[in-house]
Design a protein around this motif. Structure first.
Motif, mmCIF file in Angstrom:
data_model
loop_
_atom_site.group_PDB
_atom_site.id
_atom_site.type_symbol
_atom_site.label_atom_id
_atom_site.label_comp_id
_atom_site.label_asym_id
_atom_site.label_seq_id
_atom_site.Cartn_x
_atom_site.Cartn_y
_atom_site.Cartn_z
ATOM 1 N N ALA A 1 40.368 -38.797 -29.699
ATOM 2 C CA ALA A 1 39.324 -37.784 -29.897
ATOM 3 C C ALA A 1 39.817 -36.726 -30.872
ATOM 4 O O ALA A 1 40.964 -36.288 -30.799
ATOM 5 C CB ALA A 1 38.959 -37.123 -28.571
ATOM 6 N N VAL A 2 38.964 -36.344 -31.792
ATOM 7 C CA VAL A 2 39.218 -35.215 -32.673
ATOM 8 C C VAL A 2 38.287 -34.103 -32.214
ATOM 9 O O VAL A 2 37.070 -34.296 -32.162
ATOM 10 C CB VAL A 2 38.962 -35.571 -34.150
ATOM 11 N N VAL A 3 38.863 -32.980 -31.856
ATOM 12 C CA VAL A 3 38.101 -31.848 -31.340
ATOM 13 C C VAL A 3 38.250 -30.678 -32.298
ATOM 14 O O VAL A 3 39.370 -30.311 -32.663
ATOM 15 C CB VAL A 3 38.593 -31.457 -29.928
ATOM 16 N N ALA A 4 37.135 -30.112 -32.710
ATOM 17 C CA ALA A 4 37.141 -28.954 -33.610
ATOM 18 C C ALA A 4 36.676 -27.727 -32.834
ATOM 19 O O ALA A 4 35.745 -27.799 -32.041
ATOM 20 C CB ALA A 4 36.219 -29.188 -34.789
ATOM 21 N N THR A 5 37.331 -26.600 -33.087
ATOM 22 C CA THR A 5 36.930 -25.347 -32.459
ATOM 23 C C THR A 5 36.219 -24.469 -33.479
ATOM 24 O O THR A 5 36.279 -24.718 -34.686
ATOM 25 C CB THR A 5 38.147 -24.594 -31.895
ATOM 26 N N LYS A 6 35.552 -23.433 -32.983
ATOM 27 C CA LYS A 6 34.789 -22.542 -33.855
ATOM 28 C C LYS A 6 35.662 -21.790 -34.849
ATOM 29 O O LYS A 6 35.182 -21.343 -35.878
ATOM 30 C CB LYS A 6 34.000 -21.540 -33.011
ATOM 31 N N ASN A 7 36.956 -21.650 -34.556
ATOM 32 C CA ASN A 7 37.841 -20.937 -35.482
ATOM 33 C C ASN A 7 38.496 -21.881 -36.500
ATOM 34 O O ASN A 7 39.404 -21.492 -37.213
ATOM 35 C CB ASN A 7 38.894 -20.134 -34.718
ATOM 36 N N GLY A 8 38.021 -23.134 -36.583
ATOM 37 C CA GLY A 8 38.473 -24.049 -37.626
ATOM 38 C C GLY A 8 39.693 -24.880 -37.283
ATOM 39 O O GLY A 8 40.237 -25.556 -38.148
ATOM 40 N N VAL A 9 40.137 -24.870 -36.054
ATOM 41 C CA VAL A 9 41.306 -25.653 -35.647
ATOM 42 C C VAL A 9 40.843 -27.029 -35.178
ATOM 43 O O VAL A 9 39.920 -27.144 -34.371
ATOM 44 C CB VAL A 9 42.077 -24.932 -34.517
#
Length: 68
Positions: A41-49
């Protein structure tokens, strides 16, 4: 995350992959044997990580959950 045998009736796993600051994610199968399915899984957060995770689901437990 949810799973289904027929593509119509889904069981939802109650624990979220990301609880806070989630933006987008992608889950994909990596391998499978008689007992388990392995996912990445690739998970992206709102701060771009972006983070990468791997996890495994038991086919027996999935079948038991779908039978209920």
């Amino acid at each position: 995350m949810a799973f289904s045998k027929d593509g119509v009736n889904f069981k939802v796993i109650p624990k979220m992959m990301v609880e806070y600051n989630a933006y987008r994610s992608s889950v994909f199968p990596k391998s499978s044997d008689g007992e388990h399915i392995n996912f990445g899984a690739v998970v992206a957060t709102k701060n771009g990580v972006f983070t990468y995770r791997e996890f495994q689901l038991s086919k027996k437990k999935m079948d038991e959950a779908l039978a209920k």
